[in-house]
Design an enzyme around this catalytic site. Structure first.
Site, PDB file in Angstrom:
ATOM      1  N   HIS A   1       0.761 -13.654   4.670  1.00 20.39           N
ATOM      2  CA  HIS A   1      -0.214 -13.376   3.604  1.00 20.39           C
ATOM      3  C   HIS A   1      -1.280 -14.464   3.562  1.00 20.39           C
ATOM      4  O   HIS A   1      -1.236 -15.433   4.326  1.00 20.39           O
ATOM      5  CB  HIS A   1       0.475 -13.202   2.244  1.00 20.39           C
ATOM      6  CG  HIS A   1       1.251 -14.391   1.755  1.00 20.39           C
ATOM      7  ND1 HIS A   1       0.686 -15.600   1.437  1.00 20.39           N
ATOM      8  CD2 HIS A   1       2.588 -14.544   1.509  1.00 20.39           C
ATOM      9  CE1 HIS A   1       1.602 -16.443   1.012  1.00 20.39           C
ATOM     10  NE2 HIS A   1       2.777 -15.826   1.063  1.00 20.39           N
TER      11      HIS A   1
ATOM     12  N   CYS B   1       6.998 -18.201   3.322  1.00 15.01           N
ATOM     13  CA  CYS B   1       6.128 -17.211   3.945  1.00 15.01           C
ATOM     14  C   CYS B   1       5.153 -17.880   4.907  1.00 15.01           C
ATOM     15  O   CYS B   1       5.052 -19.102   4.968  1.00 15.01           O
ATOM     16  CB  CYS B   1       5.367 -16.432   2.872  1.00 15.01           C
ATOM     17  SG  CYS B   1       6.413 -15.332   1.900  1.00 15.01           S
TER      18      CYS B   1
END
Length: 235
Positions: free
Chosen positions: A188, A211
């Site tokens: 992301h 992430c």
């Protein structure tokens, strides 16, 4: 060719290194099957023992792997986790990137294959060389993977679902253009607040909660160019 034979002839052993977060036990404890106190016992670890962190759950529980191969969960307070190591700035050549994928015999069900190089904090996107079994580097993206206290999960996965925006009340952080590859682990954009203002634009070194962060432009490109089912190699 067996794993041992491949290791013996590995032409990339001096340039491609695994990223493993090692922790030391502050005190002995029981390894649990799940990240809850009453879960089944898997094994025991002892004070001073060195283990590898596989993943965490909210900085509270850590899945660890012992030298004997046993895997289980322990609470955060029993572990000493080292500071992040410096990013390896010696970049691989296009030939080395493509050659390493070929040597590992990685493949993908789509025309896209992704390699996250934690050591260098780079994500390589490769495209299938039409009519052949080889993969060609299309784009190199600077990224930021998980801090040692919340490392990015390594292994081989597949691209799953995606969305344009998410926000986590637990972490007080959100991001745009998310693409899932394993459970709560996503690609992301850099971190944002509820109003989509950037709160942490760190790239090129470990900084996330697990992430794989990218710039806004790169995350949008990745969102649009990573087909579902594509292989993701995180190493």
């Amino acid at each position: 060719m067996s794993i041992d034979e491949r290791k013996a002839v590995n032409p990339f052993k001096n340039v491609v290194h695994p990223s493993r977060v090692k922790a030391v036990l502050r005190e002995g404890t029981i390894m649990r099957e799940k990240n809850v106190d009453n879960s089944q016992t898997v094994d025991t670890v002892f004070s001073g023992e060195i283990v590898t962190i596989q993943q965490d759950r909210g900085y509270l529980w850590y899945q660890i792997k012992k030298k004997n191969g046993k895997v289980g969960w322990v609470p955060r307070e029993v572990l000493y986790i080292p500071e992040n190591e410096p990013t390896n700035r010696n970049q691989l050549t296009k030939k080395e990137i493509e050659g390493h994928i070929r040597w590992r015999k990685l493949d993908s069900k789509t025309d896209t294959l992704i390699w996250v190089d934690i050591d260098r904090q780079l994500t390589y996107v490769l495209k299938k060389n039409e009519g052949t079994e080889s993969w060609l580097l299309e784009r190199t993206i600077i990224c930021s993977t998980g801090d040692n206290k919340s490392p990015t999960k390594t292994g081989i996965y597949k691209i799953k679902d995606r969305g344009e925006w998410f926000y986590s009340d637990y972490f007080n952080s959100g991001a745009m253009y998310w693409v899932r590859y394993c459970g709560s682990y996503l690609f992301h954009s850099v971190a944002m607040d509820k109003d989509r203002n950037i709160t942490n634009d760190t790239l090129g070194r470990k900084s996330s909660a697990g992430c794989i962060r990218m710039s806004l432009d790169d995350s949008k490109w990745f969102y649009e160019n990573s087909p579902k089912g594509s292989t993701v190699f995180v190493y």
